[in-house]
Design a protein around this motif. Sequence first.
Motif, PDB file in Angstrom:
ATOM      1  N   MET A   1      40.638  48.501  39.183  1.00  0.00           N
ATOM      2  CA  MET A   1      41.200  47.396  39.956  1.00  0.00           C
ATOM      3  C   MET A   1      42.328  46.737  39.169  1.00  0.00           C
ATOM      4  SD  MET A   1      39.231  44.063  41.491  1.00  0.00           S
ATOM      5  CE  MET A   1      40.120  42.809  42.403  1.00  0.00           C
ATOM      6  N   ALA A   2      43.482  46.548  39.808  1.00  0.00           N
ATOM      7  CA  ALA A   2      44.638  45.964  39.130  1.00  0.00           C
ATOM      8  C   ALA A   2      44.372  44.512  38.782  1.00  0.00           C
ATOM      9  CB  ALA A   2      45.868  46.071  40.024  1.00  0.00           C
ATOM     10  N   SER A   3      44.842  44.114  37.593  1.00  0.00           N
ATOM     11  CA  SER A   3      44.660  42.725  37.170  1.00  0.00           C
ATOM     12  C   SER A   3      45.582  41.810  37.971  1.00  0.00           C
ATOM     13  CB  SER A   3      44.951  42.581  35.674  1.00  0.00           C
ATOM     14  OG  SER A   3      46.287  42.975  35.394  1.00  0.00           O
ATOM     15  N   LYS A   4      45.182  40.573  38.092  1.00  0.00           N
ATOM     16  CA  LYS A   4      45.972  39.600  38.841  1.00  0.00           C
ATOM     17  C   LYS A   4      47.264  39.297  38.099  1.00  0.00           C
ATOM     18  CE  LYS A   4      45.637  35.000  40.951  1.00  0.00           C
ATOM     19  NZ  LYS A   4      44.779  33.795  41.126  1.00  0.00           N
ATOM     20  N   PRO A   5      48.406  39.382  38.769  1.00  0.00           N
ATOM     21  CA  PRO A   5      49.675  39.125  38.075  1.00  0.00           C
ATOM     22  C   PRO A   5      49.822  37.651  37.705  1.00  0.00           C
ATOM     23  CG  PRO A   5      50.057  39.322  40.439  1.00  0.00           C
ATOM     24  CD  PRO A   5      48.608  39.693  40.194  1.00  0.00           C
TER      25      PRO A   5
END
Length: 458
Positions: A1-5
Motif C-alpha cells: 500500500m502506497a504511503s500517504k503523500p
Amino acid sequence: MASKPNIPKGTRDFSPTEVAKRHYIIQIIKRNFEKFGFQPIETPSFENSETLMGKYGEEGDRLIFKILNSGDYLAKSNATHLENRDSTKLTSSISEKALRYDLTVPFARYVVQHQNDIEFPFKRYQIQPVWRADRPQKGRFREFFQCDADVVGSKSLWQEVELVQLYDSVFTALGLEGVTIKINNRKILSGIAEVIGASDKLIDFTVALDKLDKIGEDGVKKEMMEKGISEEAILKVQPLFHFSGTISEKINQLSVLLAESNEGMKGVEELRFICDNVTQLGLSTTILDLDVTLARGLNYYTGAIFEVAPPKSVSMGSIGGGGRYDDLTGIFGLKNMSGVGISFGLDRIYLVVEELNLFPETVTETSKALFINYGESEAFYAMKAIKELRNSNIKVEFYPDNAKVAKQFQHADIRGIPFAVIAGKHEMESNMFSLKNLTTGEQLTMDFESLKQALLNS
C-alpha cells in the motif's frame, strides 16, 4: 500500500481562499510600490553559490539551501574531503548553485550585470519566493514570499524618508493600526563598538545585540562574553538595554554617548534627518520608533536599518525590515553604488491580518451564479448566456454534468455561490431565465438583460 503523500517541513499548500487572501495583500503592496515609482523585475529562484555565500554572515550562510550538481556529483567531488567527511569543504565540489536566501543580493547581482541598461537612480520592486533552511515555527517557514522595494544609485536620505512613508501607506491600506517601524543606524552601532573598545568584534556585537527581544539582556551579555567581548565593554553598553524617551530625546542621548566617535556621530545626524522629516510630514497609522538595540544580522547594511513590528495585540515576529547598503554592489565589482531598500513579510502579514479579522468579505467571493445543467440542448442555451455574462466581467459558472438538480444546488451551497440560474426547457421556449436566490429561496423569471443587471447589482 502506497504511503500517504506529504510536503517538506516549513512549506505549505494554499487553498483557494488562502490564495485569494494572499493576492489581496500582494495587490495592495504592488499598487503602493508602483504609486511610489518602483518598477518590477524578477530574478531566478536559484543563483550560483558564489553569488550568495559570504553575503549574509556566518548564520545566514548556514541557512542557504544548496543544490546538488546534476548527474554523478560524487564522481567529481574531492576525494580527500569526502574521505574525511568534511562537509564544509566538500560542498563546493558537489554543489555549484543554491536557492536564493533573499531578494536583495540577487538584486545587487542584477544591477551589476545589467548596469549599462539601467537608468539610475533605479527604483525596483520584486515579489517572489525565497528559501531558508531555518527551524520551522509560527510565522517562520522554509519557503516564503518577500516583497521588496529598493533604490540604487542615490545616497539621498530622502529615500529613507519615502520608504518609511511607503510602509505607512501599505499598512494603512491593509487596515493595520499600531504597526511600529523601528529604526536605527549601523554607523551608531559601529560608534558604540568603537567607544567601548570592541571595534574588532563589531559583527559579534551587533549579532548578539539584535537578539535582545528574543533571549533577553542576560542572554545577550552571555553571548557577547562567549564571543570575546570583555565585561568592561559590556558594562559600558549597559545603558542601551534600557534606552527610553521620545525619538528626539533618544537621539540627544546618543549624541552624548557617541561624542568621541566620528562614525557614530554621522549615524546620529542621519537618524536625526530621517526622523525629523518623517515626523514633520506625518504618518497615517504607523508609529516610528528609534530602537538602539536594533542591529539586523546581515553584514551588508551600512546606514539606516528598519524592522517592522505588528500591533502589540498580535504575538508575531517582525513583518518587515531593510536598510541602507552603500557598498553591496561592490562585492560584485561595481563600486560607489549606494542603495537602500525595505521588505514586507507577506506570510507573517497574512497571519496578522487574519488574526485581526481585517480581510474584507469580498476578497473570498466566489462566482455570482451557478447555471444548472438540464441536458445538452439546455446546456448550449445556458452557455451562450454565460459567455455574454463573462464578457461583462461577471463571474458565473456552469455545472458540467447533467446530474440530479438537488446535487447541483448542493454544490452551489458548499461553494458559497449565492445564486442559481435555471435555464430549462420552459425558459428556453420563452427565451427567459429563472434566477434563484439561494439564501432567501426567492425565484424570479426574467430576460437576459434583466438577468445581467440583477447579477451586476448583487
